[in-house]
Write a protein that holds these residues in place. Structure first.
Motif, mmCIF file in Angstrom:
data_model
loop_
_atom_site.group_PDB
_atom_site.id
_atom_site.type_symbol
_atom_site.label_atom_id
_atom_site.label_comp_id
_atom_site.label_asym_id
_atom_site.label_seq_id
_atom_site.Cartn_x
_atom_site.Cartn_y
_atom_site.Cartn_z
ATOM 1 N N UNK A 13 37.495 54.432 51.982
ATOM 2 C CA UNK A 13 38.772 54.046 51.386
ATOM 3 C C UNK A 13 39.380 55.240 50.663
ATOM 4 N N UNK A 14 40.674 55.178 50.470
ATOM 5 C CA UNK A 14 41.406 56.307 49.898
ATOM 6 C C UNK A 14 41.839 56.011 48.465
ATOM 7 N N UNK A 15 42.292 57.041 47.780
ATOM 8 C CA UNK A 15 42.753 56.890 46.391
ATOM 9 C C UNK A 15 43.751 55.749 46.249
ATOM 10 N N UNK A 16 44.684 55.657 47.211
ATOM 11 C CA UNK A 16 45.746 54.644 47.084
ATOM 12 C C UNK A 16 45.245 53.225 47.317
ATOM 13 N N UNK A 17 44.073 53.085 47.922
ATOM 14 C CA UNK A 17 43.486 51.752 48.072
ATOM 15 C C UNK A 17 42.960 51.213 46.742
ATOM 16 N N UNK A 18 42.475 52.112 45.891
ATOM 17 C CA UNK A 18 41.671 51.703 44.738
ATOM 18 C C UNK A 18 42.323 51.905 43.368
ATOM 19 N N UNK A 19 43.196 52.897 43.216
ATOM 20 C CA UNK A 19 43.653 53.296 41.871
ATOM 21 C C UNK A 19 44.339 52.157 41.114
ATOM 22 N N UNK A 20 45.327 51.513 41.742
ATOM 23 C CA UNK A 20 46.029 50.426 41.041
ATOM 24 C C UNK A 20 45.143 49.190 40.851
ATOM 25 N N UNK A 21 44.441 48.713 41.903
ATOM 26 C CA UNK A 21 43.571 47.548 41.691
ATOM 27 C C UNK A 21 42.498 47.776 40.633
ATOM 28 N N UNK A 22 41.984 49.002 40.558
ATOM 29 C CA UNK A 22 40.933 49.265 39.553
ATOM 30 C C UNK A 22 41.421 48.975 38.141
ATOM 31 N N UNK A 23 42.588 49.499 37.785
ATOM 32 C CA UNK A 23 43.078 49.306 36.418
ATOM 33 C C UNK A 23 43.434 47.843 36.163
ATOM 34 N N UNK A 24 43.991 47.172 37.168
ATOM 35 C CA UNK A 24 44.294 45.742 37.022
ATOM 36 C C UNK A 24 43.016 44.972 36.676
ATOM 37 N N UNK A 25 41.917 45.309 37.348
ATOM 38 C CA UNK A 25 40.653 44.608 37.110
ATOM 39 C C UNK A 25 40.038 44.977 35.765
ATOM 40 N N UNK A 26 39.951 46.258 35.464
ATOM 41 C CA UNK A 26 39.235 46.678 34.251
ATOM 42 C C UNK A 26 39.983 46.278 32.980
ATOM 43 N N UNK A 27 41.299 46.291 33.013
ATOM 44 C CA UNK A 27 42.059 45.878 31.831
ATOM 45 C C UNK A 27 42.000 44.361 31.610
ATOM 46 N N UNK A 28 41.589 43.631 32.657
ATOM 47 C CA UNK A 28 41.382 42.182 32.505
ATOM 48 C C UNK A 28 39.958 41.864 32.066
ATOM 49 N N UNK A 29 39.137 42.912 31.906
ATOM 50 C CA UNK A 29 37.770 42.706 31.439
ATOM 51 C C UNK A 29 36.704 42.880 32.500
ATOM 52 N N UNK A 30 37.107 43.228 33.729
ATOM 53 C CA UNK A 30 36.134 43.460 34.793
ATOM 54 C C UNK A 30 35.639 44.897 34.812
ATOM 55 N N UNK A 31 34.793 45.192 35.801
ATOM 56 C CA UNK A 31 34.264 46.545 35.964
ATOM 57 C C UNK A 31 34.452 46.985 37.411
ATOM 58 N N UNK A 32 34.654 48.297 37.594
ATOM 59 C CA UNK A 32 34.873 48.857 38.925
ATOM 60 C C UNK A 32 34.246 50.252 38.915
ATOM 61 N N UNK A 33 33.102 50.404 39.559
ATOM 62 C CA UNK A 33 32.374 51.675 39.504
ATOM 63 C C UNK A 33 31.728 51.989 40.846
ATOM 64 N N UNK A 34 31.212 53.213 40.942
ATOM 65 C CA UNK A 34 30.270 53.539 42.008
ATOM 66 C C UNK A 34 28.959 52.802 41.720
ATOM 67 N N UNK A 35 28.114 52.686 42.748
ATOM 68 C CA UNK A 35 26.835 52.000 42.557
ATOM 69 C C UNK A 35 26.007 52.632 41.442
ATOM 70 N N UNK A 36 26.184 53.935 41.222
ATOM 71 C CA UNK A 36 25.402 54.610 40.175
ATOM 72 C C UNK A 36 26.040 54.471 38.796
#
Length: 287
Positions: free
Chosen positions: A219-242
């Motif tokens: 996946x590319x930067x544009x697939x993940x950048x916006x959804x990541x912040x939407x999730x984390x600011x709602x209290x979720x987490x978005x990381x690499x497996x490590x």
């Protein structure tokens, strides 16, 4: 640095305008309508992708210019392009889920993120068919906007690990990912199209986990950048497996490796189990 709330206000307006334009192509009412499908690096692309990309870029560039801002859009990005040297960079996916757009599932989205020092500080994810627009700023929380106004979204994240629901792709599946998914303690699955739709389903507490696993491509930067912040600011987490955070505008637009997005208090345990599953799968392929 411009005022983040004023920047968000403009970006939301751009998001709604892009959603209206994209929906006109989806419904076949756009001027000069023609949904002929081309392929770029084995991925489908339509005139709608291009038209919405042009709209978003022109709107943002008119509002913010080029002095402090750079722009990376899926439809205009050149593979040889190096890291954008601007202090603030817009990362745009004008149509996330092109296959779902073509197949008329309704599960397509628009992503607009503003990145500073490799991390998102502002995000908009529009879901045209749901007539919803999700937005977030760093430290400012996540909201969903409809014709009736905006309301904050917060994830509870307290389900038992066995009861969690994985949101999975209909098309991006392979043996390695299937092995990983079967190795997790939670086996409920729900198929949803674009990354934006998957992550907003987690934010709306209709699902709990999304896993991305790169193979020959990623996946590319544009697939993940916006959804990541939407999730984390709602209290979720978005990381690499490590456990490492994703980074954007690094000079490599690919998000390699395993990524896990979740609403769960057991995020770290899920990451560990996913890593272990990959080790086991690799060992099984050698035997």
């Amino acid at each position: 640095m411009p005022d983040l709330q004023e920047t968000l206000k403009i970006t939301r307006q751009v998001g709604w305008g892009a959603a209206k334009l994209l929906r006109s192509y989806y419904q076949g009412t756009a001027e000069n309508y023609n949904l002929e499908v081309e392929y770029k690096q084995n991925e489908p692309i339509t005139v709608a992708d291009k038209a919405v990309s042009e709209y978003i870029l022109s709107q943002l560039q008119t509002a913010f210019g080029h002095e402090d801002f750079g722009y990376i859009s899926e439809e205009t990005y050149q593979s040889q392009q190096a890291k954008n040297s601007a202090k603030l960079v817009w990362i745009i996916d004008p149509l996330d889920g092109t296959r779902d757009f073509i197949n008329k599932t309704g599960e397509y989205a628009i992503h607009i993120a503003l990145v500073q020092d490799t991390r998102p500080i502002l995000a908009v994810v529009a879901i045209p068919e749901a007539e919803k627009l999700y937005y977030a700023t760093k430290g400012g929380g996540t909201f969903v906007e409809t014709v009736n106004g905006s309301q904050p979204l917060k994830i509870a994240g307290d389900k038992p690990i066995e009861d969690l629901t994985l949101v999975v792709s209909r098309s991006h599946r392979n043996e390695r990912l299937e092995y990983l998914l079967k190795s997790l303690p939670c086996q409920n699955q729900k198929a949803i199209g674009s990354v934006g739709c998957k992550v907003t389903a987690i934010v709306e507490q209709e699902a709990d986990i999304y896993i991305s696993l790169s193979g020959k491509s990623a996946p590319k930067d544009w697939d993940m950048a916006a959804p990541e912040l939407i999730l984390t600011e709602a209290g979720g987490k978005f990381t690499h497996f490590d456990g490492k955070y994703l980074e954007y505008n690094t000079g490599d637009i690919n998000q390699w490796g395993g990524l896990l997005a979740s609403s769960s208090q057991d995020h770290e345990i899920l990451c560990q189990k996913a890593e272990q599953a990959l080790i086991e799968f690799a060992a099984s392929q050698r035997n």
